[in-house]
Design a protein around this motif. Structure first.
Motif, PDB file in Angstrom:
ATOM      1  N   GLU A  32       0.834  -1.242   0.243  1.00 56.64           N
ATOM      2  CA  GLU A  32      -0.027   0.017  -0.161  1.00 56.64           C
ATOM      3  C   GLU A  32       0.804   1.467  -0.087  1.00 56.64           C
ATOM      4  N   ASP A  64      -2.813  -1.676  -6.324  1.00 56.63           N
ATOM      5  CA  ASP A  64      -3.231  -2.366  -5.107  1.00 56.63           C
ATOM      6  C   ASP A  64      -2.039  -3.468  -5.033  1.00 56.63           C
ATOM      7  N   ASP A 131      -8.447  -0.780  -7.191  1.00 53.43           N
ATOM      8  CA  ASP A 131      -8.037  -0.800  -5.752  1.00 53.43           C
ATOM      9  C   ASP A 131      -9.191  -0.461  -5.073  1.00 53.43           C
TER      10      ASP A 131
END
Ligand SMILES: [Ca+2]
Ligand SMILES: [Ca+2]
Length: 205
Positions: A32, A64, A131
Motif C-alpha cells: 500500500e 493495489d 484498488d
C-alpha cells in the motif's frame, strides 16, 4: 541451601520458564505504501523479488499489488521464481499470498529444499487494475521452511501479487516443562514449610 534461597531459586526457574516462549513473528506486506517502499521491507530485503518495472520504480498500472518479477528479469513474459534468503527461508513455517493473474500460470510454493508444498492453477481474476483489486488467496505451511514460490508460463509482467503473510517458527505456548513443574511443586512446598515455621515462632518481618 536453606528454605529461603531454595524458594528464590524455584521462583527464578518459574520466571524463566514463562519468559522463554516467544510469540511467532508475522511478516506482512500489502504494497500500500508508495513504491519503492516495499523493497526495504522484509519481503524485498529477504528475497530476490523485484518490481517488473525495475528496482526503485513506481507501480505502473497496478494500484493495489506488485507485478512480480525477480532481480533484473523485467516484465519479460517468462516464468518467475522468487527465492527467500536461506536463513529467512529456514525460519518460516507458513506463507500465503493473494494472486491476480492476467495469463495462465501455475503457482507453486516450495520448502527450503525446493520440495513442493502447494501447487495450483491460478484463477485468472484479471483484477489487478483496481484498488482494491480482485485477488484469490493461496498458501502453505511447512515443517521444513519456506524456500519461495514460482509462477510458470508468461508470469513476469502478467501476474500481480498482494497481501503476503509469512510466519516464523517461534512457539506460542507457555506450558512449563516437567522439570519446571517439579520445581514449582517443591517451591510451593517450601513456602508452606516457611509459613508453618513462622507460625511456630511468631511473625518475623
Ligand atoms: Ca489497496
Ligand atoms: Ca495491496
Amino acid at each position: 541451601m536453606n528454605i529461603r534461597s531454595f524458594i528464590y531459586a524455584a521462583t527464578a526457574a518459574l520466571v524463566v520458564s514463562y519468559a522463554a516462549p516467544a510469540a511467532a513473528t508475522v511478516y506482512t506486506e500489502d504494497f500500500e505504501a508508495g513504491f519503492p517502499a516495499w523493497e526495504s521491507g522484509w519481503f524485498g530485503a529477504n528475497s530476490n523479488a523485484e518490481n517488473c518495472y525495475g528496482a526503485g520504480q513506481g507501480r505502473g498500472n497496478n494500484p493495489d499489488g506488485l507485478w512480480i518479477s525477480t532481480v533484473g528479469q523485467g516484465c519479460s513474459s517468462s516464468p518467475v521464481t522468487v527465492l527467500f534468503d536461506n536463513a529467512f527461508a529456514a525460519s518460516l513455517t507458513s506463507f500465503s499470498l493473494d494472486v491476480a493473474g492476467a495469463t495462465p500460470t501455475v503457482l507453486t510454493i516450495f520448502d527450503k529444499n525446493g520440495a513442493t508444498l502447494f501447487s495450483t492453477n491460478v484463477t485468472l481474476t484479471g483484477g489487478y487494475s483496481t484498488d482494491p483489486g480482485a485477488y484469490v488467496r493461496y498458501g502453505a505451511t511447512s515443517n521444513n521452511g519456506i524456500g519461495g514460490f514460482s509462477f510458470t508460463g508468461n508470469a513476469a509482467g502478467n501476474t500481480s501479487i498482494d497481501n503476503l503473510e509469512a510466519r516464523d517458527g517461534a512457539t506460542t505456548g507457555g506450558v512449563p516443562e516437567p522439570a519446571t513443574w517439579a520445581m514449582m511443586i517443591l517451591g510451593f512446598g517450601g513456602v508452606g514449610a516457611m509459613v508453618r515455621r513462622r507460625r511456630g515462632v511468631g511473625a518475623i518481618a
